[in-house]
Enzyme design. Structure first.
Site, mmCIF file in Angstrom:
data_model
loop_
_atom_site.group_PDB
_atom_site.id
_atom_site.type_symbol
_atom_site.label_atom_id
_atom_site.label_comp_id
_atom_site.label_asym_id
_atom_site.label_seq_id
_atom_site.Cartn_x
_atom_site.Cartn_y
_atom_site.Cartn_z
ATOM 1 N N ARG A 1 -3.420 6.692 0.880
ATOM 2 C CA ARG A 1 -3.917 7.875 1.578
ATOM 3 C C ARG A 1 -2.986 8.467 2.629
ATOM 4 N NH1 ARG A 1 -9.496 5.194 2.932
ATOM 5 N NH2 ARG A 1 -8.001 3.518 3.096
ATOM 6 N N ARG B 1 -6.979 12.209 -5.019
ATOM 7 C CA ARG B 1 -8.215 11.536 -4.607
ATOM 8 C C ARG B 1 -9.319 12.523 -4.239
ATOM 9 N NH1 ARG B 1 -11.660 9.207 -3.523
ATOM 10 N NH2 ARG B 1 -11.697 7.621 -1.908
ATOM 11 N N ASP C 1 -6.631 -2.520 -7.840
ATOM 12 C CA ASP C 1 -7.154 -3.226 -6.667
ATOM 13 C C ASP C 1 -7.329 -4.692 -7.024
ATOM 14 O OD1 ASP C 1 -8.338 -2.482 -3.858
ATOM 15 O OD2 ASP C 1 -9.576 -4.084 -4.678
ATOM 16 N N ARG D 1 0.829 -1.222 0.000
ATOM 17 C CA ARG D 1 0.000 0.000 0.000
ATOM 18 C C ARG D 1 0.857 1.263 0.000
ATOM 19 N NH1 ARG D 1 -5.670 -0.838 1.327
ATOM 20 N NH2 ARG D 1 -6.053 -2.879 0.481
ATOM 21 N N TYR E 1 -14.585 -11.990 -0.766
ATOM 22 C CA TYR E 1 -15.362 -10.784 -1.076
ATOM 23 C C TYR E 1 -16.613 -11.121 -1.892
ATOM 24 C CZ TYR E 1 -11.749 -7.763 0.795
ATOM 25 O OH TYR E 1 -10.885 -7.134 1.649
HETATM 26 O O1 CP3 Z 1 0.162 0.808 -3.283
HETATM 27 C C1 CP3 Z 1 -0.377 -0.292 -3.456
HETATM 28 O O2 CP3 Z 1 -0.247 -1.255 -2.668
HETATM 29 C C2 CP3 Z 1 -1.102 -0.551 -4.756
HETATM 30 C C3 CP3 Z 1 -2.473 -0.538 -4.786
HETATM 31 C C4 CP3 Z 1 -3.357 -1.533 -4.062
HETATM 32 C C5 CP3 Z 1 -4.628 -1.142 -3.585
HETATM 33 N N1 CP3 Z 1 -5.278 -2.244 -3.146
HETATM 34 C C6 CP3 Z 1 -5.173 0.223 -3.637
HETATM 35 C C7 CP3 Z 1 -6.286 0.590 -2.760
HETATM 36 C C8 CP3 Z 1 -3.221 -2.897 -3.824
HETATM 37 C C9 CP3 Z 1 -2.033 -3.805 -4.099
HETATM 38 C C10 CP3 Z 1 -4.441 -3.346 -3.247
HETATM 39 C C11 CP3 Z 1 -4.719 -4.737 -2.910
HETATM 40 C C12 CP3 Z 1 -5.887 -5.059 -2.073
HETATM 41 N N2 CP3 Z 1 -7.149 -4.534 -2.120
HETATM 42 C C13 CP3 Z 1 -5.897 -6.100 -1.129
HETATM 43 C C14 CP3 Z 1 -4.728 -7.015 -0.835
HETATM 44 C C15 CP3 Z 1 -3.731 -6.389 0.043
HETATM 45 C C16 CP3 Z 1 -4.129 -6.294 1.497
HETATM 46 O O3 CP3 Z 1 -4.164 -5.170 1.986
HETATM 47 O O4 CP3 Z 1 -4.350 -7.334 2.103
HETATM 48 C C17 CP3 Z 1 -7.175 -6.140 -0.549
HETATM 49 C C18 CP3 Z 1 -7.650 -7.079 0.542
HETATM 50 C C19 CP3 Z 1 -7.967 -5.139 -1.201
HETATM 51 C C20 CP3 Z 1 -9.402 -4.836 -0.972
HETATM 52 C C21 CP3 Z 1 -9.579 -3.422 -0.582
HETATM 53 N N3 CP3 Z 1 -9.526 -2.351 -1.454
HETATM 54 C C22 CP3 Z 1 -9.855 -2.888 0.710
HETATM 55 C C23 CP3 Z 1 -10.005 -3.716 1.969
HETATM 56 C C24 CP3 Z 1 -9.935 -1.489 0.570
HETATM 57 C C25 CP3 Z 1 -10.222 -0.473 1.634
HETATM 58 C C26 CP3 Z 1 -8.919 -0.174 2.251
HETATM 59 C C27 CP3 Z 1 -8.872 0.991 3.169
HETATM 60 O O5 CP3 Z 1 -7.715 1.243 3.596
HETATM 61 O O6 CP3 Z 1 -9.873 1.636 3.462
HETATM 62 C C28 CP3 Z 1 -9.694 -1.190 -0.791
HETATM 63 C C29 CP3 Z 1 -9.659 0.163 -1.386
HETATM 64 C C30 CP3 Z 1 -8.290 0.612 -1.767
HETATM 65 N N4 CP3 Z 1 -7.452 -0.112 -2.555
HETATM 66 C C31 CP3 Z 1 -7.642 1.846 -1.428
HETATM 67 C C32 CP3 Z 1 -6.402 1.840 -2.061
HETATM 68 C C33 CP3 Z 1 -5.369 2.944 -2.092
HETATM 69 C C34 CP3 Z 1 -8.250 2.971 -0.603
HETATM 70 C C35 CP3 Z 1 -9.035 3.739 -1.623
HETATM 71 C C36 CP3 Z 1 -9.245 5.188 -1.388
HETATM 72 O O7 CP3 Z 1 -8.391 6.003 -1.837
HETATM 73 O O8 CP3 Z 1 -10.315 5.498 -0.870
#
Ligand code: CP3
Length: 350
Positions: free
Chosen positions: A36, A45, A81, A32, A156
């Protein structure tokens, strides 16, 4: 700082470590890393929603580059994602902020109706982002493409959204093993095509996130999640790119994970890397595993925690420094800068 140097190895430190070959320093990137906690991400964003961001290649490229530019990371990870490719299977998707599936998959008919899409049709924007990143990224920061592991995507799709326990999804495994297996296989086959397309578009390594696999006992892991991820890795074997598998909270499953076929296994912070290495053997590299909340410690304590992770990984090649899971949203970016510089300095090998 660790950049440059005339004796630069032919292969980037990250790719060398993936192959258990010696690297000029221990490579570091963080899960990540684009997100944010970075003000420059929040600025973009504030103007577009998350889905639009992932579907607009110029913007996705920009946010992928942000942490590489700011910190000198040794790898970039595609901004997207794990749920992105699922839309093309015929599942409408929303984020709030985690994934939301309006109609969860709970029957074999729904499983049968899912498509295995051609990535060029289902996710052209992802492949365009990967291609553009190939032009923008320095050789020192190869691009990691990624996908969700079948079981984590299953969580999911069946649950319908995020959960601490994913009880509905796990209940489906026990109640409907045949439909579950079918769904897992379909997800594996879709993700093989998706990752293959990312590699052909220029991704230099591929990572498979199994974020929720720690919810399974060893028998359900061996029966459902593991065969699906193994099927996925076998389908990608012909590609000449390292494969990273991250079984989050999976320390009790590592004896099985060892045989998944991945080049690198990601380790969360619950297991010392020395123990992981013992189980995985010298031919599988490890990635991890600083507790993300250590970034909130004073600098001297943070340094001590980083040094401990490096010591646990030991002197053998094949360690990629990372957090044990994604960075927390409230982390100070300066702590990340300190982390990257400290790993580089301490692990410098001339
Ligand atoms: O920088 C990076 O790692 C690249 C981008 C990336 C995102 N999601 C962006 C994202 C990657 C590799 C992921 C993978 C992802 N997404 C996983 C596997 C990794 C892990 O954390 O276990 C999972 C389970 C998801 C599902 C997901 N997507 C969740 C649970 C959320 C909410 C997360 C939160 O922090 O609130 C997302 C949304 C998401 N994916 C965000 C980002 C930057 C937040 C989006 C925003 O800007 O509002």
């Amino acid at each position: 700082m660790s950049e440059g140097g005339d004796a630069a190895p032919a292969m980037s430190p990250f790719l060398a470590a993936c192959r258990c070959e010696p690297a000029a320093h221990t490579p570091v990137w963080i899960m990540r890393q684009a997100g944010r906690y970075l003000p420059e991400y929040r600025k973009i964003r504030s103007e577009v929603d998350f889905l639009t961001l992932t579907k607009t290649p110029d913007l996705a490229v920009e946010v992928t580059l942000q942490p590489v530019r700011r910190f000198g990371m040794d790898a970039a990870i595609l901004f997207s994602d794990i749920m992105t490719p699922v839309e093309g299977m015929g599942v409408p998707l929303d984020f709030a902020p985690g994934p939301v599936i309006e109609t969860p998959i709970r029957s074999v008919e729904q499983v049968d109706a899912l498509r295995i899409p051609d990535p060029e049709e289902g996710v052209p924007f992802v492949l365009e982002t990967v291609r553009l990143l190939g032009e923008e990224l320095p050789d020192s920061a190869p691009l990691i493409g990624f996908a969700g592991a079948p079981f984590t995507l299953f969580c999911y799709l069946v649950q319908g959204g995020g959960s601490k326990t994913f009880s509905e999804a796990k209940a489906f495994l026990f109640a409907e093993p045949e439909a579950s297996r079918k769904l897992l296989e379909k997800l594996a086959d879709t993700m093989v095509r998706y990752l293959e397309a990312q590699a052909l578009a220029g991704a230099k390594a591929l990572m498979i996130f199994d974020s929720w696999v720690g919810l399974l006992g060893p028998e359900q892991y061996r029966e459902f999640a593991f065969p699906a991820v193994r099927r996925m890795i076998e389908g990608l074997d012909h590609l000449d790119v390292p494969l990273i598998y991250f079984p989050n909270q999976g320390s009790t499953l590592l004896g099985t994970v060892r045989d998944c076929g991945a080049d690198v296994v990601g380790i969360d912070w619950r297991l010392p890397l020395a123990d992981a290495r013992k189980t995985l053997g010298p031919e599988i590299a490890v990635q991890g595993n600083l507790d993300p909340t250590a970034l909130f410690a004073p600098r001297d304590e943070l340094a001590r925690q980083i040094d401990r992770v490096l010591a646990d990984a030991g002197p053998a090649p094949g360690h990629i420094f990372n957090l044990g899971h994604g960075i927390e949203r409230t982390t100070d970016p300066d702590a990340v800068a300190f982390l990257v510089d400290h790993v580089h300095e301490v692990s410098q090998r001339g």
